[in-house]
Design an enzyme around this catalytic site. Sequence first.
Site, PDB file in Angstrom:
ATOM      1  CG  ASP B  11     -82.474 -23.358 -24.561  1.00  0.00           C
ATOM      2  OD1 ASP B  11     -82.108 -24.606 -24.360  1.00  0.00           O
ATOM      3  OD2 ASP B  11     -83.275 -23.099 -24.051  1.00  0.00           O
ATOM      4  CG  ASP B 130     -89.360 -32.215 -23.487  1.00  0.00           C
ATOM      5  OD1 ASP B 130     -88.282 -32.347 -22.629  1.00  0.00           O
ATOM      6  OD2 ASP B 130     -89.241 -31.936 -24.699  1.00  0.00           O
TER       7      ASP B 130
END
Lengths: 220, 253
Positions: B11, B130
Amino acid sequence: MGNLFSVKQACEQVGLNAIITNSKKTILASSAVILPGVGAFGDAMQILEQLDLVQVIQELANSGKPVAGICLGMQLLMTESHEFGRHRGLGLIEGEVTRLSVDTHLDRPLKVPHMGWSRIYSADSIDEQVPVGAWKGSLIEDLPNGTFMYFVHSYYPKPESPDVRLSLTRYGSLEFCSSFQKRNIFGCQFHPERSGPRGLAIYRKLAASIHSLQEQHSYD
Amino acid sequence: MLAKRIIPCLDVKDGRVVKGTNFVNLRDAGDPIESGLRYSEEGADELVFLDITASSDRRNIVADMVRRVADSINIPFTVGGGLRSVADIEHILRAGADKVSINTSAIENPRLIQESAERFGSQCIVVAIDARREAEQKSSAKVFTHGGRVRTDLDAVEWAGRAAALGAGEILLTSMDADGTKAGYDLDLTSRISTSVKIPVIASGGAGTLEDLYLGLTKGAASAVLAASIFHFREVTIPQAKAYLRERGVLVR
């Protein structure tokens, strides 16, 4: 697209000064040519023709300087392709380019594109224990039999002469020629610039062969 | 035969790795290039950079990072986060990324999948999903957007099928229920999607052990397993993971 830059970057990592160019003069003056390529065969050949580069590359190949085709660049070295119609290639290696289609063994379609890490095997022996004699003197000389390389493609070349084939790769039940070399002309369907340290070894070999050619010339 | 892939995920925010990596001997744990290079040297098969930069200059910050990564890393890498248009995707691919992943923008505008696949090829378009299971009906999983904040009515399995039909080259499936638990991937959902689409599925969310990676690739039928913290904090290293999977008969590089 990304391919051009990653090829240039791999060259730089092994000490080769790479220039991205479409200029005849620059190409003829260089010590080796790499044909990268992402995209469609017909479009690529059309652009080479428009830029008047077909003959330039053929001349260069005949002059004995290293010419390396990667992915689509390998396919362009062939006589012709069947991607979206029929297109003539550079004709440096005899044979045609055809689409990955049916897994004949399982009688179901292959997943296309073939994308990911697959092994390259010697055309002589699939046994990983067997040292690869056929690779001697080629750009993949330093690799062990069965090395994993990174592939992204929907078409593959079928050279007419088995003698030019360096490595084979299995995808489903299909076995295709994943790299070839004929004198100074080398082609690979995989992306050595995306295949980690083993891939970089191919660039290193290319750099070494350019240097040894230059040394020979300086003795002449 | 294709090898199963192991993909560390980083990330990044403002061009720096966040959540931290815990490599020994790294001069700078926040440098995406140093972490990426380390993973690539250890044998990672691919890298994913998920960008969470909020700055107005995000586009340039990300492209700059991508350029630096492309300059030093010799394995394929995917960049995702905030890509909303064909132009955004082109910007990142031109900077040197091998693939992009799109999530919210693909749901808001499914044509983006088709247009970018036609333009750049399916092989570089990853659709990230997701998914979270419904409280009342555990068998069904819904798709969430905006980093998991907004629930949609889309069923995860159906959406994966539609994304594939529109030209996606891969599905990156993150189970929001499993994410962060280290209790293993959502194997049932992963395998339902893997077996229903013809494109590769990357399992994500929940990896805590070597066995979780193994199960994701076997029971989950995924083509690749993605993990962040277990790799960052060196609980599991890439060579360990490869050795373990090889031992259990999984084809890895």
